[in-house]
Design a protein around this motif. Structure first.
Motif, PDB file in Angstrom:
ATOM      1  N   SER A 102      -2.246   2.408  -0.395  1.00  0.00           N
ATOM      2  CA  SER A 102      -1.417   1.937   0.917  1.00  0.00           C
ATOM      3  C   SER A 102      -1.043   3.237   2.032  1.00  0.00           C
ATOM      4  O   SER A 102      -1.557   3.172   3.032  1.00  0.00           O
ATOM      5  CB  SER A 102       0.081   1.366   0.696  1.00  0.00           C
ATOM      6  N   ALA A 103      -0.637   4.218   1.048  1.00  0.00           N
ATOM      7  CA  ALA A 103      -0.504   5.688   1.882  1.00  0.00           C
ATOM      8  C   ALA A 103      -1.503   6.074   2.334  1.00  0.00           C
ATOM      9  O   ALA A 103      -1.723   6.706   3.572  1.00  0.00           O
ATOM     10  CB  ALA A 103       0.400   6.636   0.979  1.00  0.00           C
ATOM     11  N   ILE A 158       1.110  -2.729  13.609  1.00  0.00           N
ATOM     12  CA  ILE A 158       0.360  -1.658  13.174  1.00  0.00           C
ATOM     13  C   ILE A 158      -1.104  -2.215  12.718  1.00  0.00           C
ATOM     14  O   ILE A 158      -2.135  -1.834  12.936  1.00  0.00           O
ATOM     15  CB  ILE A 158       0.842  -1.048  12.033  1.00  0.00           C
ATOM     16  N   PHE A 212       4.105   7.265   9.056  1.00  0.00           N
ATOM     17  CA  PHE A 212       2.909   6.395   9.082  1.00  0.00           C
ATOM     18  C   PHE A 212       2.146   6.607   7.897  1.00  0.00           C
ATOM     19  O   PHE A 212       1.599   5.881   7.167  1.00  0.00           O
ATOM     20  CB  PHE A 212       2.210   6.745  10.189  1.00  0.00           C
ATOM     21  N   SER A 215      -1.825  -3.784   2.223  1.00  0.00           N
ATOM     22  CA  SER A 215      -0.550  -3.484   2.081  1.00  0.00           C
ATOM     23  C   SER A 215       0.358  -3.701   3.280  1.00  0.00           C
ATOM     24  O   SER A 215       1.444  -4.278   3.249  1.00  0.00           O
ATOM     25  CB  SER A 215      -0.304  -2.018   1.783  1.00  0.00           C
ATOM     26  N   ILE A 216      -0.150  -3.647   4.495  1.00  0.00           N
ATOM     27  CA  ILE A 216       0.422  -4.239   5.690  1.00  0.00           C
ATOM     28  C   ILE A 216       0.459  -5.515   5.673  1.00  0.00           C
ATOM     29  O   ILE A 216       1.533  -6.396   5.941  1.00  0.00           O
ATOM     30  CB  ILE A 216      -0.177  -3.481   7.015  1.00  0.00           C
TER      31      ILE A 216
HETATM   32  N1  PHE Z   1      -0.387   4.863   5.298  1.00  0.00           N
HETATM   33  C1  PHE Z   1      -1.354   4.363   6.210  1.00  0.00           C
HETATM   34  C2  PHE Z   1      -2.475   5.446   6.754  1.00  0.00           C
HETATM   35  O1  PHE Z   1      -2.178   6.427   6.432  1.00  0.00           O
HETATM   36  C3  PHE Z   1      -0.984   3.310   7.298  1.00  0.00           C
HETATM   37  C4  PHE Z   1       0.037   2.401   7.141  1.00  0.00           C
HETATM   38  C5  PHE Z   1       1.153   2.477   7.926  1.00  0.00           C
HETATM   39  C6  PHE Z   1       0.158   1.335   5.963  1.00  0.00           C
HETATM   40  C7  PHE Z   1       2.267   1.777   7.623  1.00  0.00           C
HETATM   41  C8  PHE Z   1       1.394   0.721   5.640  1.00  0.00           C
HETATM   42  C9  PHE Z   1       2.098   0.839   6.532  1.00  0.00           C
HETATM   43  O2  PHE Z   1      -3.317   5.161   7.208  1.00  0.00           O
END
Ligand code: PHE
Length: 456
Positions: free
Chosen positions: A20-21, A99, A226, A323-324
């Motif tokens: 996810s990250a 997002i 983010f 994950s979103i």
């Molecule tokens: N972390 C993800 C990225 O770096 C984007 C994201 C944001 C995913 C918020 C989930 C929630 O691309």
């Protein structure tokens, strides 16, 4: 609640959460934001935000999720019944819609570019950023093609989420995350061994503070939220599928480490290639889609490198997009009693439609043209500059003033061998984290109103 889905293994959870990250934030946004905001200086502010603000909030989200075994709205409601805290959860669900709408569009671009590279399409772009820019522009501003690719990308996202937590999210991230790491190591070595490639290290890690403005500091803060998927309950949702035997502190450290490592590796791989070919590091969002395709054909085996790179970007985007969507799906399952399949397909489709407008706003039809900024950028700025930091700050305040640090620690230490957690230290960490976010937001607001920020 007894039937709630669970992760199959501790490693599966860590890979899913780091999947996810690690996403477009690391490989597309970070390099171009650093490129435009003073390289090293931006990197330093971003790293400070990750440690000071990010770490406590990642842990807070995991702990809230595991404690309540619910996605954000239900989670806040369970700990603080009949209060307004559930709105923090609602803000998260709203952020997820916002997002994923633009995220899916860029996800579509990664697929299209994988295909272009695979079929040798970059070869006529060698050393010619102008033609490459025109190609990219005419693609993203088109009415039909980018939307079709966005639909394909969203189709993959829905496909994974319909299969559930263990059989979908965990199964697919376990395959994709190792693949991303391997491809990135190969690309980084390739970049650094090109002539002048090592200039990338100077650019990314040697600070030029004069380029840092109030706005770029907010950008770095927003980006740290983010990139760690924070402030909208993604980590609450993923944490809600955990059993009590997971060590949340070490899991959080792993996820932050992997996320930062991958951003830095992607930055080095990309800028090494950019410097080796004398391209412009400040090219903005087009850095990857415009500049890199002109460089790959000049490298031996360029079509392969190009395909690997864009496929890597696609996988990274997909492990984040799922994950979103899971935040939205879990909300309808937990709060409205819907089935997973129905929730995923309906809201995956809703997001795809909103996303189509984002895509159209790049050129064909901009519904926010009166604001001098595209609908795409509105959603991007709104979510990462305001919604996520505000959601994160409220999460920290929630632990401090509503749930209470002692209760928080009682849940947090489950699964940890060493119980030596000092409540005073935890309290200070959350206070600093909330204060930093509050100050940076205030600074930006003052800068916007008066034109002179307090710092930056
Ligand atoms: N972390 C993800 C990225 O770096 C984007 C994201 C944001 C995913 C918020 C989930 C929630 O691309």
């Amino acid at each position: 609640m007894q039937n709630r889905e669970q992760w199959g293994s501790k490693l599966g959870f860590i890979l899913a959460a780091s999947g996810s990250a690690v996403g477009l934030g690391n490989i597309w946004k970070y390099p171009h934001m650093a490129g435009e905001n003073g390289g090293g200086a931006f990197t330093i502010v971003y790293l400070i935000c990750i440690l000071v603000v990010g770490l406590p909030i990642v842990i807070a989200e995991f702990v809230i999720g595991r404690k309540t075994q619910l996605s954000p709205v239900g989670a806040f409601e369970t700990v603080a019944p009949k209060s307004n805290w559930k709105w923090v959860g609602m803000l998260g669900v709203a952020s997820a819609f916002v997002i994923l709408s633009f995220y899916g569009v860029v996800g579509g671009w990664t697929l299209k570019y994988t295909l272009i590279s695979l079929t040798g399409g970059f070869s006529q772009l060698a050393g010619d950023p102008e033609t490459s820019g025109t190609l990219f522009d005419s693609f993203i501003k088109g009415a039909l093609a980018p939307i079709l690719w966005q639909i394909v990308f969203m189709g993959f996202t829905i496909f994974v989420i319909v299969q559930g937590v263990k059989g979908g999210i965990e199964k697919w991230t376990k395959i994709m995350m190792p693949a991303i790491l391997v491809i990135l190591v190969v690309l980084m070595i390739r970049g650094l061994t090109l002539p002048n490639g090592t200039q990338a290290l100077d650019f990314l890690f040697k600070p030029k503070f004069e380029d840092l403005t109030a706005s770029s500091i907010v950008l770095a803060l927003g980006h740290s939220f983010f990139t760690l998927s924070l402030g909208m309950g993604t980590m609450i949702t993923y944490g809600s599928y955990l059993r009590k035997d997971q060590n949340l502190l070490s899991s959080a450290l792993w996820i932050i480490f992997l996320d930062t490592l991958i951003a830095m590796m992607a930055g080095v791989a990309i800028f090494a290639t950019v410097f080796a070919m004398g391209a412009d590091p400040g090219a903005g969002p087009g850095l990857i889609f415009v500049v890199l395709p002109t460089i790959f054909p000049k490298i031996v085996g360029g079509a392969i490198w190009g395909t690997l790179f864009f496929f890597l970007l696609f996988m990274a985007a997909l492990t984040s997009a799922i994950s979103i969507l899971e935040v939205i799906t879990a909300y309808f399952i937990d709060e409205k009693g819907w089935g997973r399949e129905k929730a995923t397909i309906i809201f995956g489709s809703v997001v795809t439609v909103v996303g189509a407008f984002c895509s159209l706003s790049m050129g064909a039809f901009n519904i926010t043209s009166f604001m001098d900024i595209s609908f795409f950028d509105v959603l991007d700025y709104l979510s990462s500059k305001y919604m996520l930091p505000i959601g994160g700050m409220l999460t920290a305040l929630f632990v401090l003033y509503r749930w209470g640090v002692p209760n928080f620690i009682t849940e947090m230490v489950l699964g940890m061998d060493d119980h030596n957690i000092n409540p005073a230290v935890v309290r200070i960490l959350f206070m600093v984290s909330a204060a930093v976010v509050g100050f940076i937001l205030l600074n930006e607001i003052i800068a916007t109103i008066t034109g002179t920020p307090i710092i930056g």
